[in-house]
Write a protein that holds these residues in place. Structure first.
Motif, PDB file in Angstrom:
ATOM      1  N   ALA A  71      -2.379  -0.822   9.181  1.00  0.00           N
ATOM      2  CA  ALA A  71      -0.951  -0.722   9.520  1.00  0.00           C
ATOM      3  C   ALA A  71      -0.286   0.381   8.699  1.00  0.00           C
ATOM      4  O   ALA A  71       0.504   1.175   9.226  1.00  0.00           O
ATOM      5  CB  ALA A  71      -0.257  -2.057   9.276  1.00  0.00           C
ATOM      6  N   ALA A  72      -0.608   0.437   7.414  1.00  0.00           N
ATOM      7  CA  ALA A  72      -0.059   1.499   6.561  1.00  0.00           C
ATOM      8  C   ALA A  72      -0.518   2.869   7.063  1.00  0.00           C
ATOM      9  O   ALA A  72       0.273   3.824   7.140  1.00  0.00           O
ATOM     10  CB  ALA A  72      -0.502   1.283   5.119  1.00  0.00           C
ATOM     11  N   TYR A  73      -1.777   2.967   7.427  1.00  0.00           N
ATOM     12  CA  TYR A  73      -2.350   4.223   7.935  1.00  0.00           C
ATOM     13  C   TYR A  73      -1.630   4.679   9.206  1.00  0.00           C
ATOM     14  O   TYR A  73      -1.260   5.855   9.343  1.00  0.00           O
ATOM     15  CB  TYR A  73      -3.842   4.012   8.208  1.00  0.00           C
ATOM     16  CG  TYR A  73      -4.614   5.267   8.544  1.00  0.00           C
ATOM     17  CD1 TYR A  73      -5.330   5.941   7.560  1.00  0.00           C
ATOM     18  CD2 TYR A  73      -4.649   5.769   9.840  1.00  0.00           C
ATOM     19  CE1 TYR A  73      -6.057   7.089   7.862  1.00  0.00           C
ATOM     20  CE2 TYR A  73      -5.368   6.910  10.157  1.00  0.00           C
ATOM     21  CZ  TYR A  73      -6.073   7.580   9.161  1.00  0.00           C
ATOM     22  OH  TYR A  73      -6.788   8.709   9.463  1.00  0.00           O
ATOM     23  N   LYS A  74      -1.412   3.735  10.136  1.00  0.00           N
ATOM     24  CA  LYS A  74      -0.765   4.086  11.405  1.00  0.00           C
ATOM     25  C   LYS A  74       0.672   4.547  11.188  1.00  0.00           C
ATOM     26  O   LYS A  74       1.163   5.442  11.889  1.00  0.00           O
ATOM     27  CB  LYS A  74      -0.807   2.891  12.350  1.00  0.00           C
ATOM     28  CG  LYS A  74      -2.188   2.627  12.957  1.00  0.00           C
ATOM     29  CD  LYS A  74      -2.155   1.476  13.940  1.00  0.00           C
ATOM     30  CE  LYS A  74      -3.515   1.296  14.613  1.00  0.00           C
ATOM     31  NZ  LYS A  74      -3.502   0.165  15.574  1.00  0.00           N
ATOM     32  N   ILE A 122     -10.107   5.792  -0.526  1.00  0.00           N
ATOM     33  CA  ILE A 122      -9.923   5.248  -1.876  1.00  0.00           C
ATOM     34  C   ILE A 122      -9.403   3.809  -1.829  1.00  0.00           C
ATOM     35  O   ILE A 122     -10.032   2.890  -2.365  1.00  0.00           O
ATOM     36  CB  ILE A 122      -8.965   6.118  -2.714  1.00  0.00           C
ATOM     37  CG1 ILE A 122      -9.372   7.593  -2.629  1.00  0.00           C
ATOM     38  CG2 ILE A 122      -8.950   5.620  -4.157  1.00  0.00           C
ATOM     39  CD1 ILE A 122     -10.761   7.897  -3.101  1.00  0.00           C
ATOM     40  N   PHE A 123      -8.264   3.589  -1.162  1.00  0.00           N
ATOM     41  CA  PHE A 123      -7.689   2.248  -1.093  1.00  0.00           C
ATOM     42  C   PHE A 123      -8.628   1.274  -0.378  1.00  0.00           C
ATOM     43  O   PHE A 123      -8.747   0.118  -0.766  1.00  0.00           O
ATOM     44  CB  PHE A 123      -6.339   2.276  -0.378  1.00  0.00           C
ATOM     45  CG  PHE A 123      -5.199   2.777  -1.222  1.00  0.00           C
ATOM     46  CD1 PHE A 123      -5.420   3.570  -2.349  1.00  0.00           C
ATOM     47  CD2 PHE A 123      -3.892   2.475  -0.899  1.00  0.00           C
ATOM     48  CE1 PHE A 123      -4.373   4.042  -3.123  1.00  0.00           C
ATOM     49  CE2 PHE A 123      -2.828   2.936  -1.664  1.00  0.00           C
ATOM     50  CZ  PHE A 123      -3.075   3.723  -2.775  1.00  0.00           C
ATOM     51  N   TYR A 166      -6.585  -7.652   4.223  1.00  0.00           N
ATOM     52  CA  TYR A 166      -6.629  -6.350   3.563  1.00  0.00           C
ATOM     53  C   TYR A 166      -6.804  -5.205   4.559  1.00  0.00           C
ATOM     54  O   TYR A 166      -6.016  -4.247   4.569  1.00  0.00           O
ATOM     55  CB  TYR A 166      -7.755  -6.338   2.532  1.00  0.00           C
ATOM     56  CG  TYR A 166      -7.678  -5.209   1.539  1.00  0.00           C
ATOM     57  CD1 TYR A 166      -7.048  -5.377   0.306  1.00  0.00           C
ATOM     58  CD2 TYR A 166      -8.250  -3.966   1.808  1.00  0.00           C
ATOM     59  CE1 TYR A 166      -6.976  -4.350  -0.620  1.00  0.00           C
ATOM     60  CE2 TYR A 166      -8.181  -2.927   0.894  1.00  0.00           C
ATOM     61  CZ  TYR A 166      -7.551  -3.125  -0.315  1.00  0.00           C
ATOM     62  OH  TYR A 166      -7.487  -2.099  -1.230  1.00  0.00           O
ATOM     63  N   ASN A 167      -7.813  -5.289   5.396  1.00  0.00           N
ATOM     64  CA  ASN A 167      -8.106  -4.178   6.309  1.00  0.00           C
ATOM     65  C   ASN A 167      -7.024  -4.012   7.372  1.00  0.00           C
ATOM     66  O   ASN A 167      -6.666  -2.883   7.739  1.00  0.00           O
ATOM     67  CB  ASN A 167      -9.472  -4.384   6.974  1.00  0.00           C
ATOM     68  CG  ASN A 167     -10.620  -4.206   5.995  1.00  0.00           C
ATOM     69  OD1 ASN A 167     -10.485  -3.515   4.990  1.00  0.00           O
ATOM     70  ND2 ASN A 167     -11.745  -4.830   6.276  1.00  0.00           N
ATOM     71  N   PHE A 170       0.829  -1.202   0.000  1.00  0.00           N
ATOM     72  CA  PHE A 170       0.000   0.000   0.000  1.00  0.00           C
ATOM     73  C   PHE A 170       0.869   1.260   0.000  1.00  0.00           C
ATOM     74  O   PHE A 170       0.632   2.192  -0.774  1.00  0.00           O
ATOM     75  CB  PHE A 170      -0.925   0.016   1.223  1.00  0.00           C
ATOM     76  CG  PHE A 170      -2.031  -0.991   1.185  1.00  0.00           C
ATOM     77  CD1 PHE A 170      -2.858  -1.097   0.086  1.00  0.00           C
ATOM     78  CD2 PHE A 170      -2.253  -1.838   2.260  1.00  0.00           C
ATOM     79  CE1 PHE A 170      -3.898  -2.023   0.039  1.00  0.00           C
ATOM     80  CE2 PHE A 170      -3.283  -2.765   2.234  1.00  0.00           C
ATOM     81  CZ  PHE A 170      -4.111  -2.861   1.133  1.00  0.00           C
ATOM     82  N   LEU A 171       1.870   1.289   0.896  1.00  0.00           N
ATOM     83  CA  LEU A 171       2.734   2.458   0.998  1.00  0.00           C
ATOM     84  C   LEU A 171       3.507   2.700  -0.295  1.00  0.00           C
ATOM     85  O   LEU A 171       3.595   3.831  -0.788  1.00  0.00           O
ATOM     86  CB  LEU A 171       3.713   2.289   2.166  1.00  0.00           C
ATOM     87  CG  LEU A 171       3.114   2.277   3.576  1.00  0.00           C
ATOM     88  CD1 LEU A 171       4.200   1.974   4.601  1.00  0.00           C
ATOM     89  CD2 LEU A 171       2.433   3.594   3.894  1.00  0.00           C
TER      90      LEU A 171
END
Length: 314
Positions: free
Chosen positions: A181-184, A153-154, A175-176, A47-48
């Motif tokens: 984790a990417a968000y944090k 979006i993602f 997925y979630n 994701f990142l």
């Protein structure tokens, strides 16, 4: 980064796999369990790492628009906020993310068509249009935009879901958790941070690794004993009629109650009742609660609930 509920879910899935393939070597099952947990971290970095690729695509498209016949004023003087987004640049330049991508073969260089599709999906979103329209030009705005990309979006992109599930079918379940984790990690970014800033550790400490590994091993080790206790409580039921997931959840709960001294009894019971609601039938949590309540009484009477420290909390 990962929490214990996530680890319990992974152990549940691993034990279910063992029961479906009992002839397969135990070490293979344990290796698969370790790999599935690591794969969630890999997905979070996917994701990142996608964000700089989308910005690169935007750069190429803007250059192409300048070269076309009769370019418009907008083509000649485009909005470059996405390209210049400070947080996306930090992701691209971060040495730990780069090394992680190299180690796990995360590479978007041959996925131009997919990156293009993702950009066009983003470009038509209210989030992107509002970002371009804003006259603000700050690190805070750039960061909020990236966080909204992830959370809006993602999170909802069927295209991204499909693409990643094609790469690894198990990523549908992760997925979630991986997106969170990417968000944090982005939430922790600071404006003047070093390119060597590390990502949030996947495990809080070694105790978390030991927790899921021992839960997996000891639930299987004491499987016969746990099954006997369940059978004694079924009364007029036959064990074959109990859903397989319910049985595994009760065995894992018994393992946690007796083998993990620092986990309070109430925490264990609540966790497995919640997992029953997520992974079993509508009535399973009530059924499991009834069985486990009586088993807890027996374990107490037999002196097998030896809690200490945090485990003594009521």
């Amino acid at each position: 980064m990962v929490n214990r509920r996530y680890l319990r879910i992974k152990v549940l899935q691993a034990i279910y796999a063992v029961e479906k393939n009992p002839k397969e070597d135990f070490l293979i099952h344990e290796k698969n369990l370790n790999q599935t947990i690591q794969n969630c971290q890999v997905l979070s970095v996917y994701f990142l790492s996608l964000l700089p690729e989308i910005a690169h695509y935007r750069t190429l498209r803007l250059e192409e628009l300048k070269e076309k016949m009769n370019p418009t004023e907008e083509d000649l003087n485009p909005n470059t906020k996405l390209i210049e987004n400070k947080v996306i640049k930090q992701i691209e330049e971060n040495t730990h993310i780069r090394q992680f991508c190299a180690n796990h073969h995360i590479d978007w260089s041959n996925r131009y068509d997919f990156v293009a599709q993702m950009f066009h999906e983003i470009a038509h979103s209210d989030t992107f249009l509002a970002y371009l329209a804003s006259s603000e030009n700050s690190y805070k705005e750039d960061k909020n935009f990236v966080l909204e990309l992830l959370s809006k979006i993602f999170a909802e992109s069927e295209l991204l879901h499909w693409f990643l599930e094609e790469k690894n079918v198990h990523w549908f379940d992760d997925y979630n958790d991986a997106l969170l984790a990417a968000y944090k990690n982005i939430e922790k970014f600071k404006e003047n941070q070093s390119v060597h800033t590390t990502l949030i550790p996947w495990f809080k400490n070694e105790e978390e690794i030991k927790f899921y590994q021992e839960l997996f091993r000891k639930t299987l080790l004491y499987n016969t004993e746990y099954q006997k206790r369940i059978d004694e409580k079924l009364q007029h039921w036959e064990s074959e009629r109990v859903m397989e997931i319910d049985t595994i959840l009760m065995k894992m709960a018994m393992c946690e109650l007796t083998q993990f001294q620092t986990i309070p009894i109430k925490v264990t019971l609540n966790e497995y009742l919640e997992l029953a609601k997520l992974y079993s039938s509508r009535k399973s949590s009530v059924f499991i609660n009834g069985i486990l309540d009586t088993i807890v009484i027996d374990l107490k009477n037999e002196g097998l609930l030896n809690k200490m420290g945090r485990g003594l909390i009521n």
